[in-house]
Design a protein around this motif. Structure first.
Motif, PDB file in Angstrom:
ATOM      1  N   CYS A  96       7.378 107.122  20.146  1.00 18.13           N
ATOM      2  CA  CYS A  96       6.334 106.291  19.551  1.00 18.13           C
ATOM      3  C   CYS A  96       6.900 105.464  18.407  1.00 18.13           C
ATOM      4  N   GLY A  97       6.712 104.165  18.510  1.00 17.99           N
ATOM      5  CA  GLY A  97       7.091 103.326  17.385  1.00 17.99           C
ATOM      6  C   GLY A  97       6.187 103.579  16.197  1.00 17.99           C
ATOM      7  N   PHE A 123       5.628 117.211  16.252  1.00 14.50           N
ATOM      8  CA  PHE A 123       5.954 115.915  15.639  1.00 14.50           C
ATOM      9  C   PHE A 123       7.350 115.944  15.028  1.00 14.50           C
ATOM     10  N   LEU A 124       8.150 114.932  15.345  1.00 11.27           N
ATOM     11  CA  LEU A 124       9.463 114.760  14.743  1.00 11.27           C
ATOM     12  C   LEU A 124       9.569 113.340  14.212  1.00 11.27           C
ATOM     13  N   HIS A 125      10.019 113.193  12.977  1.00  6.82           N
ATOM     14  CA  HIS A 125      10.049 111.889  12.315  1.00  6.82           C
ATOM     15  C   HIS A 125      11.485 111.408  12.150  1.00  6.82           C
ATOM     16  N   VAL A 126      11.744 110.172  12.568  1.00 11.62           N
ATOM     17  CA  VAL A 126      13.074 109.580  12.379  1.00 11.62           C
ATOM     18  C   VAL A 126      13.030 108.775  11.085  1.00 11.62           C
ATOM     19  N   ALA A 127      13.248 109.439   9.982  1.00  7.89           N
ATOM     20  CA  ALA A 127      13.142 108.789   8.671  1.00  7.89           C
ATOM     21  C   ALA A 127      14.471 108.203   8.205  1.00  7.89           C
ATOM     22  N   ARG A 128      15.578 108.648   8.813  1.00 10.28           N
ATOM     23  CA  ARG A 128      16.912 108.169   8.427  1.00 10.28           C
ATOM     24  C   ARG A 128      17.711 107.860   9.695  1.00 10.28           C
ATOM     25  N   PRO A 129      18.525 106.828   9.681  1.00  5.88           N
ATOM     26  CA  PRO A 129      19.322 106.486  10.865  1.00  5.88           C
ATOM     27  C   PRO A 129      20.157 107.644  11.379  1.00  5.88           C
ATOM     28  N   GLU A 130      20.793 108.380  10.477  1.00  2.50           N
ATOM     29  CA  GLU A 130      21.689 109.458  10.897  1.00  2.50           C
ATOM     30  C   GLU A 130      20.956 110.642  11.521  1.00  2.50           C
ATOM     31  N   ARG A 137      17.496 115.260  20.491  1.00  4.89           N
ATOM     32  CA  ARG A 137      17.948 116.566  20.993  1.00  4.89           C
ATOM     33  C   ARG A 137      16.912 117.645  20.693  1.00  4.89           C
ATOM     34  N   ARG A 138      16.372 117.628  19.494  1.00  4.25           N
ATOM     35  CA  ARG A 138      15.376 118.618  19.099  1.00  4.25           C
ATOM     36  C   ARG A 138      14.102 118.485  19.941  1.00  4.25           C
ATOM     37  N   ALA A 139      13.695 117.239  20.203  1.00  2.00           N
ATOM     38  CA  ALA A 139      12.482 117.012  20.989  1.00  2.00           C
ATOM     39  C   ALA A 139      12.628 117.571  22.398  1.00  2.00           C
ATOM     40  N   SER A 153       8.472 109.975  16.298  1.00  2.00           N
ATOM     41  CA  SER A 153       7.900 108.811  15.625  1.00  2.00           C
ATOM     42  C   SER A 153       9.010 108.082  14.878  1.00  2.00           C
ATOM     43  N   ALA A 154       9.277 106.836  15.309  1.00  2.00           N
ATOM     44  CA  ALA A 154      10.433 106.101  14.776  1.00  2.00           C
ATOM     45  C   ALA A 154       9.984 104.811  14.098  1.00  2.00           C
ATOM     46  N   PRO A 155      10.048 104.727  12.753  1.00  2.00           N
ATOM     47  CA  PRO A 155       9.681 103.495  12.053  1.00  2.00           C
ATOM     48  C   PRO A 155      10.520 102.315  12.547  1.00  2.00           C
ATOM     49  N   PHE A 156       9.869 101.173  12.650  1.00  2.00           N
ATOM     50  CA  PHE A 156      10.494  99.988  13.221  1.00  2.00           C
ATOM     51  C   PHE A 156      11.749  99.588  12.451  1.00  2.00           C
TER      52      PHE A 156
END
Length: 551
Positions: A96-97, A123-130, A137-139, A153-156
């Motif tokens: 999800c964007g 819910f898993l949040h991509v808050a940092r590029p790294e 993998r976790r999902a 959930s990946a911020p644009f």
């Protein structure tokens, strides 16, 4: 490398081949990167529909389905389908964007973490590029090991960032998962065999877990040694019915009267991969004198009567059944049980059609329609059953051995079955299949029939059309309310299907139904058969629940 490219690469390495959803600003770069890597993208007309298709794909493929939405409203559209998938324990990963990190004034802002919790999704949040690839993998790890949906959930703005330390040695979640068989406790096996050996009438109930474990041969071996009747839960409907004369059909609310009379004689129930919920054991009324042996990979489960099994084996179905049979062989224990000529005759008699059908001009008896469908459509065609009053007829009356998937009881949401059927068929390489659904249910996601046409998925939709909300119609009559408030006229859905690019027919007689089915079998393509049925016939489960009639 951009973060969205690293995310796409990780999805591919996790085995992603098909993705369902709708494109928007916040997921378009990721979708483009997937397409460049050979992933098939299925653009749908509603995000919730895409999730429903991913649900069906996962159930058909036996691995996590993948869906995608843009930020905010795209995510919000997932609510119903996500809860259905959660209740069905379907492994899913939703990409999800999200609006740019921290921009809660954005038009499409939604607190997606809180929303995911409300719709029963991890819910898993991509808050940092790294952190991007680790989130993937976790999902997939959670989806695979805990059999549930997970939202990434990946911020644009994070997606568009550069990933300086890209890990080109990505280790997929499958490398971290051990699938060793769970062995039964020997003392538990002996205790279970004590119960079985002291019984006279054994019933084996096979559930979805038993089918997924491919334990059919072991079930049949134990059935032969114990003289057991074989029943199934709704999620394993008709499994092994062509392998034994002593298959009694469904255990519980959807069982026929003859079957329920036999099952009530049981003094020992062996449940394999079946939760024994209140539907399956009628809250304990169906097996009043029985001792229970339960086999499941989950920790100890409480049954639908609020009690626990007399003997619980936490083990793999194949291994546990093999050990039970071996122990009984060692004791030279063999029961005649239900395996008599009289029981065989009673089970054969229950498969006959009614002596007569209800006749109403221009309308079919729904029982006759199901009888025709079961015999005219090849057994290799898979079936998906929806929910609602009209589905009860198919749930009870489909008798041929075929792959049956039921969405009954998964949140009680109508409209999901055609979506699940589409995804399942795509997972099966577009092998012809059919779904039986009601008119209100089918019309809820009518636009996705156009999706089936666009991708040439040869789905046959059989609409059992009573021109109304069938469940509410019959409940209203039982409660002395106005049933006409639940009637809704429908256009000829066969013509609607043709307008959307597929095949279609509206049928009102048995001969018209046979002809329409023959046309589909001759040349499978996306097709809707609008079967006009009478409202004069109430399904057996509704007669039991609403009027206390045992039929």
């Amino acid at each position: 490398m951009k973060v969205y490219e690293a995310l796409a690469e990780a999805f591919v390495l996790e085995g992603t081949t098909d993705v369902f959803g709708m494109m928007g600003d916040a997921n378009m770069h990721w979708m483009n990167a997937l397409a460049e890597r050979g992933v098939r993208l299925y653009e749908v007309r509603h995000e919730g529909s895409g999730l429903g298709m991913a649900d069906g794909w996962a159930r058909g493929a036996g691995q996590p389905g993948v869906l995608t939405t843009t930020s905010g409203p795209g995510v919000a559209q997932l609510a119903t389908s996500m809860i259905v998938a959660s209740r069905a324990r379907t492994p899913l990963v939703a990409f999800c964007g999200e609006v740019p990190l921290g921009d809660d004034s954005a038009v499409q802002y939604l607190d997606q973490r809180r929303f995911a919790a409300a719709i029963e999704c991890e819910f898993l949040h991509v808050a940092r590029p790294e952190a991007a690839q680790e989130a993937v993998r976790r999902a997939f790890y959670l989806a695979r090991t805990e059999s549930k949906p997970v939202m990434i959930s990946a911020p644009f703005d994070v997606q568009l960032a550069e990933l300086d330390d890209y890990d080109d040695e990505y280790v997929p979640s499958t490398a971290l998962i051990s699938r060793a068989r769970l062995l039964p406790d020997p003392a538990g096996v002996r205790a279970a065999c004590d119960l079985i050996e002291n019984a006279e009438r054994v019933v084996i109930i096979a559930g979805r877990g038993a089918r997924q474990a491919d334990s059919g041969e072991q079930i049949l071996a134990l059935q032969q040694r114990t003289g057991a009747l074989l029943a199934t839960t709704l999620q394993a409907k008709n499994w092994l019915c062509d392998r034994t004369d002593f298959h009694v059909g469904l255990s519980g609310l959807f069982g026929d009267k003859a079957s329920m009379e036999l099952l009530q004689e049981a003094d020992c129930v062996i449940a394999v991969g079946a939760s024994l919920n209140h539907y399956t054991i009628e809250s304990g009324y169906l097996y009043p004198e029985a001792k229970y042996v339960q086999i499941d990979t989950a920790p100890h489960l409480v049954m639908g009567n609020g009690k626990v099994a007399d003997c619980y084996l936490q083990a793999d179905a194949v291994t546990a059944l093999t050990e039970l049979t071996r122990e009984l062989e060692g004791r030279s224990a063999r029961l005649e049980g239900f395996h008599t000529d009289d029981v065989r005759r009673r089970l054969t008699d229950r498969l006959r059609p009614p002596a007569e059908y209800v006749t109403e001009p221009g309308l079919l008896d729904p029982r006759e329609a199901i009888w025709i469908l079961d015999r005219e459509l090849p057994g290799e065609m898979g079936l998906v059953l929806g929910s609602g009053h009209q589905t009860d007829f198919g749930t009870m009356l489909f008798q041929r051995s075929r792959d049956v998937l039921s969405n009954y009881g998964m949140f009680g949401a109508i409209g999901q079955a055609p979506l699940i059927a589409l995804g399942q068929m795509i997972a099966h390489g577009n092998r012809p299949g059919f779904v039986v659904e009601g008119d209100a249910s089918f019309l809820m996601h009518l636009s996705e029939f156009e999706t089936a046409c666009r991708y040439d998925v040869p789905l046959l939709v059989v609409v059992m059309n009573d021109q109304g909300l069938g469940a509410e119609y019959h409940k209203a009559r039982a409660k002395n309310l106005d049933p006409e408030l639940a009637t809704i006229p429908t256009p000829e859905l066969g013509r609607v299907a043709e307008a959307l690019g597929g095949g279609g027919a509206t049928v009102r007689t048995a001969d018209e139904l046979r002809a329409a089915l023959a046309e589909y079998v001759r040349a499978p393509r996306p097709t809707v058969i609008d079967v006009r049925i009478t409202r004069q016939v109430m399904s057996t489960p509704y007669r039991r629940i609403q009027y206390g009639e045992d039929v």
